[in-house]
Design a protein around this motif. Structure first.
Motif, PDB file in Angstrom:
ATOM      1  N   GLN B 136      -1.417 -10.109   6.579  1.00 33.45           N
ATOM      2  CA  GLN B 136      -0.284 -10.071   6.334  1.00 33.45           C
ATOM      3  C   GLN B 136       0.581  -8.768   6.005  1.00 33.45           C
ATOM      4  N   ARG B 137      -0.352  -7.953   5.153  1.00 30.72           N
ATOM      5  CA  ARG B 137       0.329  -6.666   4.778  1.00 30.72           C
ATOM      6  C   ARG B 137       0.523  -5.735   6.035  1.00 30.72           C
ATOM      7  N   ILE B 138      -0.349  -5.711   6.876  1.00 26.34           N
ATOM      8  CA  ILE B 138      -0.216  -5.026   8.209  1.00 26.34           C
ATOM      9  C   ILE B 138       0.894  -5.605   9.348  1.00 26.34           C
ATOM     10  N   SER B 139       1.133  -6.939   9.065  1.00 19.97           N
ATOM     11  CA  SER B 139       2.055  -7.600   9.658  1.00 19.97           C
ATOM     12  C   SER B 139       3.419  -7.045   9.338  1.00 19.97           C
ATOM     13  N   LEU B 140       3.537  -7.108   7.784  1.00 17.17           N
ATOM     14  CA  LEU B 140       4.735  -6.611   7.074  1.00 17.17           C
ATOM     15  C   LEU B 140       4.912  -5.080   7.487  1.00 17.17           C
ATOM     16  N   ALA B 141       3.988  -4.451   7.485  1.00 14.75           N
ATOM     17  CA  ALA B 141       4.216  -2.860   7.642  1.00 14.75           C
ATOM     18  C   ALA B 141       4.700  -2.815   9.184  1.00 14.75           C
ATOM     19  N   ALA B 191       2.988   2.653   4.171  1.00 15.55           N
ATOM     20  CA  ALA B 191       2.824   1.270   3.534  1.00 15.55           C
ATOM     21  C   ALA B 191       1.616   0.646   3.322  1.00 15.55           C
ATOM     22  N   LEU B 192       0.554   1.252   3.707  1.00 16.09           N
ATOM     23  CA  LEU B 192      -0.626   0.538   3.661  1.00 16.09           C
ATOM     24  C   LEU B 192      -1.589   1.499   2.726  1.00 16.09           C
ATOM     25  N   ARG B 193      -1.230   2.398   1.980  1.00 22.52           N
ATOM     26  CA  ARG B 193      -1.820   3.215   1.487  1.00 22.52           C
ATOM     27  C   ARG B 193      -2.705   2.896   0.355  1.00 22.52           C
ATOM     28  N   ASP B 194      -2.584   1.635  -0.254  1.00 25.54           N
ATOM     29  CA  ASP B 194      -3.343   1.326  -1.169  1.00 25.54           C
ATOM     30  C   ASP B 194      -4.570   0.174  -0.589  1.00 25.54           C
ATOM     31  N   LEU B 195      -4.450   0.122   0.757  1.00 27.75           N
ATOM     32  CA  LEU B 195      -5.412  -0.478   1.385  1.00 27.75           C
ATOM     33  C   LEU B 195      -6.384   0.391   2.259  1.00 27.75           C
TER      34      LEU B 195
END
Lengths: 266, 196
Positions: B136-141, B191-195
């Motif tokens: 979902q995080r990548i979808s959000l990004a 956007a995904l730096r924490d992952l």
């Protein structure tokens, strides 16, 4: 699948993360619909395109049949006997006489005289004493030799008529082939150039026609007396006495010494 | 045996009547094409409809197919055109300020149209933030990216297209495409730096 140019911006970590977690797929229902449509499209095309055996082979079959028929007809035509049946020969002779009549009014008489002259030459000479009777029969009356006065009368006729007589056997005497046709103009030409010539002897008269044409036409030329009489009988039976009478007069002119059957005597 | 065949050879075989070749080809691209459409329109049902339409167009174009370009380039170009058709058809439903001229064929204006499209409601950041898994995080990004940057990223990752092929498909220059991809990657990384 993932071809990226060298100077293309890259971030392998982002790409890997994306590929790892982007796993959405279309539903199986959509998959089935698409695959079914693809198969149906191909099946329709295949069923439309594949013809039956008849459609596939009809053209070669038609060509083969045509070829076989053509060859059969050609072979049959080639093997057909050259000599016509008596009735066919008589008919073709009549037709040929009819065609030649406008060109040469006295063709029959001239042809007969010419044939007679040739027969006399052959008969009186010692060249072919053993000539078959079948050859001579149509030309020479069965009584045997031609009287000497007739032989003498032949060259004493009108010069023009005689020269035409000499030429006409090829043109007027009917043939069932085309061999006589080319000979006719040449013979006629020869005849017209001899209008002022001295009276011809029987032998030169026969010699005017090319030997090859003469030899070729001998079995076919003229009607046999018996055939002719049969035709006259047939004309009488058919209720055509005028034509029968005309033919009989003609016959008597050609075969003056032929012993007429009882029914034809006056 | 057909598994070793190239996409183009499979498509030609399908054009010649081999239905199995199409099945193989479909299996190769079903997921990537669907995700491309899903990320672009944001609606799974609509994405499935568009996905089906695109493949139907492939089926109908089988006899006239010529391998002038890679199959993937051809396929994603069809998908992009289908998306544009969809945008044009549903232009009245898009806020007026988002649609400069829906009937205009000019590629720049189509790009603007794509640029101004709103994200689907269920893809909105505040909705997606409620679910905190990676997918979902990548979808959000991706939803947060500008559409033209998102398009270039998806064509690269899902379609495997090169910069030149994307530039040709989208009707812009190679450098523009390159710039869009650079921005897209940078924003995704942020956007995904924490992952990562």
């Amino acid at each position: 699948m993932n071809e990226v140019h060298e100077d293309s911006p890259k971030d392998p970590q982002v790409s890997e993360f994306y590929r790892k977690h982007a796993t959405e797929q279309p539903s199986t229902a959509v998959d089935e619909r698409i695959l079914a449509a693809a198969r149906v499209a191909v099946a329709d095309r295949t069923s439309r395109k594949v013809p039956g055996w008849w459609q596939r082979w009809r053209t070669p079959l038609a060509l083969g049949t045509t070829l076989v028929l053509t060859l059969s007809l050609a072979l049959l035509h080639e093997r057909r006997p050259v000599v016509l049946a008596p009735e066919g020969r008589a008919a073709s002779q009549k037709a040929a006489v009819g065609r030649a009549a406008p060109a040469a009014a006295t063709s029959s008489e001239q042809a007969a005289d010419s044939r007679l002259a040739e027969a006399v030459k052959r008969d009186s000479g010692d060249a072919q004493p053993s000539l078959p009777v079948e050859v001579l029969r149509p030309m020479v009356p069965p009584s045997g030799r031609v009287p000497a006065e007739r032989i003498a009368r032949l060259p004493a006729s009108n010069a023009v008529g005689e020269s035409s007589e000499a030429a006409l056997p090829a043109a007027a005497v009917p043939h069932n082939g085309t061999a006589g046709a080319p000979a006719a103009p040449a013979a006629l030409g020869t005849a017209t150039t001899r209008q002022d010539a001295a009276p011809l002897k029987p032998a030169p008269a026969a010699a005017v026609a090319p030997p090859s044409a003469l030899t070729k036409s001998r079995p076919e030329e003229g009607r046999a007396a018996s055939d002719w009489l049969d035709e006259i009988r047939a004309l009488r039976r058919q209720g055509n006495p005028e034509e029968a009478e005309s033919q009989l007069r003609e016959f008597r002119r050609v075969y003056p010494d032929y012993p007429l059957p009882e029914e034809f005597r006056p | 045996m057909q598994a070793d065949w190239s996409d183009e050879r499979l498509m030609l075989a399908y054009g010649a009547g081999d239905a199995d070749a199409f099945a193989m080809l479909y299996d190769r691209y079903r997921g990537s094409l669907y995700r491309y459409l899903l990320r672009q329109c944001g609606n799974p049902a609509l994405a499935e409809e568009l996905h089906q339409d695109v493949w139907f167009r492939v089926v109908n174009a089988r006899t006239g197919y010529e391998p002038l370009a890679r199959f993937s380039t051809w396929l994603f170009r069809i998908a992009r055109h289908r998306l544009i058709d969809h945008y044009r058809k549903h232009a009245p439903q898009i806020p007026a300020h988002s649609v400069p001229d829906a009937a205009d064929d000019d590629l720049d204006e189509i790009g603007d149209l794509i640029e101004r499209l709103p994200a689907a409601t269920h893809e909105m950041p505040h909705v997606l933030y409620e679910r905190q898994d990676a997918a979902q995080r990548i979808s959000l990004a991706l939803a947060d990216l500008p559409p033209l940057q998102r398009e270039v990223f998806l064509l690269t990752e899902e379609g495997g297209l090169t910069l030149e092929e994307i530039a040709q498909a989208t009707g812009v220059g190679r450098e523009t495409t390159k710039s869009r991809l650079r921005y897209a990657l940078g924003k995704l990384r942020h956007a995904l730096r924490d992952l990562l």
